[in-house]
Design a protein around this motif. Structure first.
Motif, mmCIF file in Angstrom:
data_model
loop_
_atom_site.group_PDB
_atom_site.id
_atom_site.type_symbol
_atom_site.label_atom_id
_atom_site.label_comp_id
_atom_site.label_asym_id
_atom_site.label_seq_id
_atom_site.Cartn_x
_atom_site.Cartn_y
_atom_site.Cartn_z
ATOM 1 N N ARG A 176 46.968 37.892 68.113
ATOM 2 C CA ARG A 176 46.973 36.741 69.007
ATOM 3 C C ARG A 176 47.568 35.498 68.355
ATOM 4 N NH1 ARG A 176 41.580 38.472 69.575
ATOM 5 N NH2 ARG A 176 40.913 36.580 68.462
ATOM 6 N N GLY A 177 47.768 35.547 67.031
ATOM 7 C CA GLY A 177 48.251 34.370 66.330
ATOM 8 C C GLY A 177 47.190 33.312 66.187
ATOM 9 N N ASP A 178 45.920 33.701 66.160
ATOM 10 C CA ASP A 178 44.778 32.770 66.092
ATOM 11 C C ASP A 178 44.354 32.625 64.637
ATOM 12 O OD1 ASP A 178 42.550 31.246 66.405
ATOM 13 O OD2 ASP A 178 41.435 32.701 67.639
ATOM 14 N N THR A 179 44.928 31.639 63.933
ATOM 15 C CA THR A 179 44.609 31.460 62.511
ATOM 16 C C THR A 179 43.185 30.963 62.303
ATOM 17 O OG1 THR A 179 45.552 29.227 62.614
ATOM 18 C CG2 THR A 179 47.019 31.027 61.888
ATOM 19 N N GLY A 180 42.643 30.258 63.268
ATOM 20 C CA GLY A 180 41.278 29.758 63.129
ATOM 21 C C GLY A 180 40.269 30.892 63.035
ATOM 22 N N ALA A 181 40.484 31.971 63.776
ATOM 23 C CA ALA A 181 39.571 33.116 63.730
ATOM 24 C C ALA A 181 39.865 34.028 62.558
ATOM 25 C CB ALA A 181 39.667 33.911 65.039
ATOM 26 N N LEU A 182 41.009 33.804 61.869
ATOM 27 C CA LEU A 182 41.407 34.687 60.760
ATOM 28 C C LEU A 182 40.560 34.442 59.517
ATOM 29 C CD1 LEU A 182 43.407 36.736 59.502
ATOM 30 C CD2 LEU A 182 44.901 34.780 58.973
ATOM 31 N N PHE A 183 40.304 33.156 59.208
ATOM 32 C CA PHE A 183 39.634 32.855 57.932
ATOM 33 C C PHE A 183 38.203 33.372 57.848
ATOM 34 C CE2 PHE A 183 43.085 29.721 57.853
ATOM 35 C CZ PHE A 183 43.574 29.961 56.568
ATOM 36 N N PRO A 184 37.368 33.280 58.877
ATOM 37 C CA PRO A 184 36.006 33.843 58.752
ATOM 38 C C PRO A 184 36.009 35.345 58.465
ATOM 39 C CG PRO A 184 36.138 32.376 60.633
ATOM 40 C CD PRO A 184 37.545 32.561 60.156
ATOM 41 N N LEU A 185 36.922 36.061 59.143
ATOM 42 C CA LEU A 185 36.986 37.503 58.895
ATOM 43 C C LEU A 185 37.511 37.804 57.488
ATOM 44 C CD1 LEU A 185 38.346 38.754 62.353
ATOM 45 C CD2 LEU A 185 36.039 39.044 61.421
ATOM 46 N N ALA A 186 38.485 37.002 57.027
ATOM 47 C CA ALA A 186 39.015 37.200 55.670
ATOM 48 C C ALA A 186 37.937 36.917 54.621
ATOM 49 C CB ALA A 186 40.227 36.295 55.462
ATOM 50 N N LEU A 187 37.157 35.847 54.851
ATOM 51 C CA LEU A 187 36.069 35.535 53.915
ATOM 52 C C LEU A 187 35.015 36.632 53.930
ATOM 53 C CD1 LEU A 187 35.616 31.695 54.554
ATOM 54 C CD2 LEU A 187 36.575 32.808 52.518
ATOM 55 N N LEU A 188 34.765 37.226 55.101
ATOM 56 C CA LEU A 188 33.812 38.325 55.193
ATOM 57 C C LEU A 188 34.292 39.532 54.371
ATOM 58 C CD1 LEU A 188 31.301 39.701 56.368
ATOM 59 C CD2 LEU A 188 32.672 40.290 58.396
ATOM 60 N N ALA A 189 35.569 39.852 54.498
ATOM 61 C CA ALA A 189 36.127 40.960 53.727
ATOM 62 C C ALA A 189 36.037 40.678 52.224
ATOM 63 C CB ALA A 189 37.577 41.209 54.140
ATOM 64 N N LEU A 190 36.325 39.403 51.838
ATOM 65 C CA LEU A 190 36.240 39.027 50.426
ATOM 66 C C LEU A 190 34.810 39.132 49.907
ATOM 67 C CD1 LEU A 190 37.749 37.902 47.958
ATOM 68 C CD2 LEU A 190 37.248 35.589 48.813
ATOM 69 N N ALA A 191 33.848 38.680 50.718
ATOM 70 C CA ALA A 191 32.436 38.749 50.314
ATOM 71 C C ALA A 191 31.986 40.198 50.168
ATOM 72 C CB ALA A 191 31.572 38.010 51.325
ATOM 73 N N LEU A 192 32.404 41.038 51.108
ATOM 74 C CA LEU A 192 32.052 42.455 51.013
ATOM 75 C C LEU A 192 32.619 43.078 49.740
ATOM 76 C CD1 LEU A 192 32.558 43.615 54.730
ATOM 77 C CD2 LEU A 192 30.391 43.386 53.488
ATOM 78 N N GLY A 193 33.853 42.718 49.386
ATOM 79 C CA GLY A 193 34.446 43.247 48.152
ATOM 80 C C GLY A 193 33.688 42.803 46.914
ATOM 81 N N ALA A 194 33.240 41.523 46.901
ATOM 82 C CA ALA A 194 32.488 41.013 45.750
ATOM 83 C C ALA A 194 31.139 41.723 45.621
ATOM 84 C CB ALA A 194 32.291 39.508 45.891
ATOM 85 N N VAL A 195 30.460 41.921 46.755
ATOM 86 C CA VAL A 195 29.160 42.619 46.729
ATOM 87 C C VAL A 195 29.346 44.062 46.262
ATOM 88 C CG1 VAL A 195 27.251 43.437 48.143
ATOM 89 C CG2 VAL A 195 28.153 41.137 48.489
ATOM 90 N N GLU A 196 30.414 44.717 46.723
ATOM 91 C CA GLU A 196 30.681 46.094 46.282
ATOM 92 C C GLU A 196 30.894 46.158 44.770
ATOM 93 O OE1 GLU A 196 33.712 49.815 47.309
ATOM 94 O OE2 GLU A 196 34.312 47.741 47.717
ATOM 95 N N ALA A 197 31.652 45.208 44.219
ATOM 96 C CA ALA A 197 31.887 45.171 42.773
ATOM 97 C C ALA A 197 30.579 44.964 42.013
ATOM 98 C CB ALA A 197 32.889 44.063 42.445
ATOM 99 N N LEU A 198 29.702 44.080 42.555
ATOM 100 C CA LEU A 198 28.412 43.841 41.909
ATOM 101 C C LEU A 198 27.574 45.098 41.909
ATOM 102 C CD1 LEU A 198 26.356 41.896 40.660
ATOM 103 C CD2 LEU A 198 25.611 41.317 42.995
ATOM 104 N N PHE A 199 27.566 45.838 43.018
ATOM 105 C CA PHE A 199 26.793 47.073 43.090
ATOM 106 C C PHE A 199 27.334 48.119 42.105
ATOM 107 C CE2 PHE A 199 24.718 46.849 47.584
ATOM 108 C CZ PHE A 199 23.997 45.738 47.146
ATOM 109 N N VAL A 200 28.637 48.163 41.939
ATOM 110 C CA VAL A 200 29.227 49.095 40.969
ATOM 111 C C VAL A 200 28.767 48.753 39.554
ATOM 112 C CG1 VAL A 200 31.392 49.822 39.889
ATOM 113 C CG2 VAL A 200 31.227 49.677 42.379
ATOM 114 N N LEU A 201 28.741 47.451 39.234
ATOM 115 C CA LEU A 201 28.292 47.020 37.908
ATOM 116 C C LEU A 201 26.841 47.425 37.662
ATOM 117 C CD1 LEU A 201 28.699 45.364 35.289
ATOM 118 C CD2 LEU A 201 27.966 43.341 36.577
ATOM 119 N N VAL A 202 25.961 47.146 38.636
ATOM 120 C CA VAL A 202 24.548 47.487 38.487
ATOM 121 C C VAL A 202 24.367 48.999 38.364
ATOM 122 C CG1 VAL A 202 22.300 47.428 39.634
ATOM 123 C CG2 VAL A 202 23.778 45.412 39.690
ATOM 124 N N ARG A 203 25.096 49.747 39.194
ATOM 125 C CA ARG A 203 24.977 51.211 39.161
ATOM 126 C C ARG A 203 25.375 51.763 37.804
ATOM 127 N NH1 ARG A 203 29.436 53.632 42.375
ATOM 128 N NH2 ARG A 203 30.463 53.627 40.340
#
Length: 590
Positions: free
Chosen positions: A43-70
């Protein structure tokens, strides 16, 4: 295995929790990407792009943390598990009888304690976890792919069929080849261990080239078998690399056609491709993990061969109050497993507290075997051995072996300091007691070593002469202050002058202990109050030395042969052995 895992149950729960959560997050990230492409990007909606991008980034960080703990939790649990199994295996080896150790090659035991346990640890720390995770991930992603676009999901699922079939065939062949490699490595370790222990003999006979040829043959056999194992693995791994990559190419082709015909959205194809890429590594690594699993199973079987061996010499529960050391052999018979004839038969012999009996007999008559029955290095096959009227099989082994000390003809010294070798049977011995034992054994040469009693002697005591090793072994036995002292031809490597001094000191020690002395020399026989003559595996005569000399021709012949040999040695050596001992003390440890 459950008993080993029980202390780590809490950590294992955390490991599985972080692992499965990590898989869920890894699957969720492409789905977030799908929403980004099909929504804000389309849709070319940049305003809705950043929350989803931040969500993907947060999920990646949490996954990396879980790998470290494991990884941290898993490493601690697996290394602890390996240490516990290794401790139990070594403890079990100490409980197994001499018959077991005589039948097994030392290199085979060494490879089980080291290489095989490391193989098991690697699988438990990586292979087993990822085998489960890969299975879960492949199943979950495949189901998700079917839901997203079933034709491509069917393609992905169909590509798993040849992988499963080939994996089953690979598994059968890899089990056999892995066991063969591990057994041949154990044989090679035995060659190395025996060569290291016998290096003096090898050099003396100039057989270094021959020993190298034996080692080289074993090493080449390991090489050939290992290369066969590599060829088998290479074919399998190559197949696993081809299948997922070919499947990925087909997914991209058919997915692009589906997008072009509006049967699939671009975001769905992107998510589908990313999820498909998540399967490439699991499928490619499946062969490696299966191979690791087979090696671990083979290693576990080899370790279980030792752990499942029940010791046939176990102690009782009845200790002796105020032991006196009254020793009796009552109708004793002993035969080695599988032997047609017994080594000893119907042996009756009594040694009273404070008395010393010399055991005399021809080579191979069973003298050493007889003495080994007292501390239960072997067990009688008939009759019994008693101490103070108590069958030695009824005594706890630690109690029995604190009552009995043995100095062997071929002494074993360990790669530790002189003091540690001497105090092996009595770690709490005082300096005065150690010095007294050294004086009895005429082992004063230790004070001339570079660091005295703190000098670390080489493995098997090879840096010392034969006479010096025997004197240290004798001092070790004396230091333990046993109720029963067994001397298995302990003075055979001593020169005449040193032997006389040792015997004079031993007479004082033997007044307070029950003594059994295996003797070949007439001078050693004179240490004893009585003499037992072994003929044809039984005690044929018991009496004082002069009585047997007068009345028993066989005894007279044995002692005469010993006297002749002693006289010849005295004339030829003229104290040479003592000089060599002195030279070794000064130079061998430099």
């Amino acid at each position: 295995m459950k008993s080993y895992l029980r202390p780590y149950s809490g950590r294992l729960t955390a490991i599985w929790l972080t692992s499965f959560t990590g898989i869920a997050i890894g699957i969720a990230i492409p789905l977030v990407g799908k929403q980004i492409v099909n929504g804000p990007v389309a849709r070319g909606d940049t305003g809705a792009l950043f929350p989803l991008a931040l969500l993907a980034l947060a999920l990646g960080a949490v996954e990396a943390l879980f790998v470290l703990v494991r990884r941290w939790l898993l490493a601690d649990a697996v290394i602890g598990l390996e240490t516990a199994i290794r401790d139990d295996l070594y403890r079990h080896l100490q409980r197994l009888p001499m018959s077991f150790h005589g039948a097994w090659q030392s290199g085979q035991l060494l490879s089980r304690v080291t290489t095989d346990l490391s193989t098991i640890r690697r699988f438990l720390g990586f292979g087993m976890l990822f085998l489960v995770l890969i299975t879960v991930q492949i199943t979950a992603v495949t189901v998700l792919l079917f839901q997203m676009y079933w034709p491509l999901g069917l393609l992905v699922a169909g590509s798993a069929v040849p992988v499963v079939v080939v994996s089953m065939r690979f598994e059968k062949g890899y089990i056999a080849i892995s066991r063969q490699v591990q057994d041949e490595q154990g044989d090679l370790a035995t060659v190395v261990e025996e060569s290291a222990g016998g290096i003096r003999t090898i050099k003396a006979f100039g057989r270094g080239g021959h020993v190298f040829d034996v080692f080289d043959d074993g090493a080449r056999k390991v090489y050939r078998t290992s290369m066969e194992k590599v060829r088998l693995s290479a074919r399998f791994f190559t197949f696993l690399e081809v299948v997922p990559n070919l499947t990925l190419a087909l997914v991209l082709l058919l997915g692009a056609l589906a997008v072009g015909s509006d049967r699939l959205l671009p975001g769905d194809l992107m998510a589908f491709t990313v999820l498909m890429l998540q399967l490439v590594w699991p499928i490619s690594s499946l062969g490696f993990i299966l191979a690791m699993a087979q090696e671990a199973m083979t290693a576990a079987d080899r370790v279980a061969e030792v752990l499942d061996t029940d010791p046939d010499i176990v102690g009782g529960a009845k200790a002796i109050d105020r032991p006196r050391g009254h020793l009796r052999f009552e109708g004793v018979e002993f035969r080695f497993p599988g032997a047609a004839e017994p080594v000893l038969r119907d042996v009756w012999l009594e040694v009273r507290p404070g008395e010393t009996v010399a055991v005399v007999g021809a080579t191979g008559s069973g003298k050493t075997t007889l003495t080994s029955l007292v501390p239960r290095l072997h067990d009688v096959t008939a009759g019994r051995v008693t101490i103070d009227g108590r069958d030695v099989r009824d005594l706890p082994l630690p109690v029995l072996r604190s009552l009995v000390a043995t100095a062997f003809e071929e002494p074993t010294l360990f790669s530790m300091s002189v003091r540690e070798n001497l105090a092996l049977g009595r770690p709490d011995a005082t300096d005065e007691e150690i010095e007294a034992a050294i004086e009895v054994a005429q082992a004063g040469f230790v004070h001339g070593l570079p660091w005295g009693l703190a000098t670390r002697i080489g493995e098997q005591g090879m840096s010392l002469s034969g006479g010096q090793r025997q004197r240290l072994a004798l001092a070790r036995a004396v230091l333990s202050r046993p109720k029963i002292l067994v001397l298995d031809d302990t003075l055979s490597a001593l020169d005449v002058e040193t032997e006389a001094l040792v015997e004079e000191a031993l007479r004082r020690v033997l007044r307070d202990a029950t003594g059994i002395v295996v003797a070949h020399r007439a001078s050693t026989v004179l240490l004893a109050d009585r003499v037992a003559l072994l003929l044809d595996g039984t005690v044929a005569h018991v009496g004082r030395h002069h009585e047997l000399m007068a009345a028993v021709p066989e005894y007279r012949a044995l002692l005469s042969a010993g006297l002749d040999a002693d006289d010849a040695d005295d004339d030829a050596d003229d104290g040479l052995d003592d000089d060599l001992d002195g030279l070794d003390a000064e130079g061998a440890l430099r």
